[in-house]
Write an enzyme that holds these catalytic residues in place. Structure first.
Site, PDB file in Angstrom:
ATOM      1  N   ARG A 128      41.053  43.346  28.463  1.00  0.00           N
ATOM      2  CA  ARG A 128      41.229  42.879  29.840  1.00  0.00           C
ATOM      3  C   ARG A 128      42.044  41.584  29.883  1.00  0.00           C
ATOM      4  NH1 ARG A 128      37.435  40.205  33.702  1.00  0.00           N
ATOM      5  NH2 ARG A 128      38.097  40.808  35.799  1.00  0.00           N
TER       6      ARG A 128
ATOM      7  N   HIS B  80      45.393  41.034  32.226  1.00  0.00           N
ATOM      8  CA  HIS B  80      45.513  39.939  33.192  1.00  0.00           C
ATOM      9  C   HIS B  80      46.613  38.957  32.808  1.00  0.00           C
ATOM     10  CE1 HIS B  80      41.598  40.287  35.678  1.00  0.00           C
ATOM     11  NE2 HIS B  80      41.898  41.460  35.159  1.00  0.00           N
TER      12      HIS B  80
ATOM     13  N   HIS C  83      38.691  51.371  31.481  1.00  0.00           N
ATOM     14  CA  HIS C  83      37.332  51.182  31.978  1.00  0.00           C
ATOM     15  C   HIS C  83      36.336  52.168  31.358  1.00  0.00           C
ATOM     16  CE1 HIS C  83      38.490  48.781  35.849  1.00  0.00           C
ATOM     17  NE2 HIS C  83      38.711  48.119  34.724  1.00  0.00           N
TER      18      HIS C  83
END
Length: 325
Positions: free
Chosen positions: A66, A70, A198
């Site tokens: 993640r 980002h 996910h």
């Protein structure tokens, strides 16, 4: 003859101009063997630290992945997200998409420390994050790919971009997801494949509260189970966690997409991928064929990693990933 030389000169000048204009988005300077001579044991060093971290806490693998997402979505994969705030410098860690949410920085610090001992001043934090993301996926059962490296670290951060929707929020609808990914040069297919990340990790109650209480495209029993640890009122239980993939939360596979078929996506931005829209067929394909998902995920990760790298003399090689030199 003079006219011919003049025309040729104009063509050369135009070509050079186009090269300069596209330098910011080109991945031409990235390669799989960028450090083969300057830091030949880099990949083994990174994997060793990530392996130890994931063994202690499988969730950290998802957290590192993640971090890479980002970072890349804000001005490219340049390590800007890793920079700490100082009295005179505002980083990206406290932006809405990141504050009290992104984690795994200590692992990147540990890798950087290990790599600096091997090859001081050679390997960027941006590349370390890219490699660690791949290793996290592999260690949790996902596909392997060769990571292109050669990025340099930014000397700046962009709090404003990180704070204003460049990173799609968990409340996103399908149109917003498609648009925000396309802004990064990623197709709807890339977006769905990358959303499959996910399949690992957890989310905070504040990220899925609205979906489990107010969503119309969610399995009722699934919602009720999630409500037990995520109270309706804002400010109560905001940091309570739930797994993103209820089937195999510690294993990278295609069960995330199988959950969506049954309306058991934890985030609104998950379930909108299968809700009578343009991406339904792709979700179904991935749910039925793990190899296709793995292949498309790898393609999308490489594509995202190519996003506006700092190369050549731009940026720097940080000594400490948390601050500029």
């Amino acid at each position: 003859m003079a006219s011919s030389f003049s025309s040729l000169a104009n063509i050369v000048a135009l070509a050079l101009l186009l090269l300069l204009l596209t330098a910011g988005t080109s991945s031409a300077n990235l390669s799989n063997n960028f450090y083969s001579k300057t830091c030949p044991n880099l990949f083994n060093a990174v994997k060793s630290v990530v392996k130890s971290a994931v063994a202690k806490e499988p969730r950290i693998g998802a957290s590192i992945l993640r971090l890479f997402f980002h970072d890349c979505f804000v001005d490219g994969c340049d390590g800007s997200l890793l920079l700490d705030d100082t009295p005179s410098f505002l980083g990206e860690k406290t932006a809405a998409a990141n504050n009290n949410s992104v984690r795994g920085f200590e692992v990147i610090d540990d890798i950087k420390s290990r790599v600096e001992k091997l090859c001081p001043g050679v390997v960027s934090c941006a590349d370390i994050l890219a490699i660690a993301s791949r290793d996290s996926v592999v260690l949790l059962g996902g596909p392997f790919w060769k990571v292109k490296v050669g990025r340099r670290d930014s000397r700046t951060a962009n709090f404003t971009a990180a704070n204003t929707g460049v990173i799609p929020p968990p409340t996103s609808n399908l149109t917003n997801l498609i648009n925000t990914f396309q802004a990064q040069g990623l197709s709807p297919k890339d977006m769905v494949a990358l959303s499959g990340a996910h399949t690992i990790g957890k989310a905070r109650c504040t990220s899925f509260r609205d979906h489990i209480y107010n969503g119309s495209n969610i399995d009722r029993k699934f919602a009720l189970v999630r409500q037990r640890k995520c109270p309706r009122s804002n400010g109560t239980g905001d940091n309570n966690l739930a797994v993103l993939d209820l089937r195999t939360p510690k294993h990278f596979d295609n069960n995330y997409f199988k959950n969506l078929l049954n309306k058991k996506g934890l985030l609104n931005s998950d379930q909108v991928l299968f809700n009578g829209g343009a991406t339904d067929s792709l979700v179904r394909t991935y749910s039925e064929n793990n190899k296709v998902f793995d292949s498309d995920f790898v393609t999308a990760m490489i594509k995202m990693g190519d996003n506006k790298p700092l190369t050549g003399s731009r940026g720097e090689i940080r000594k400490n990933c948390r601050r500029v030199n």
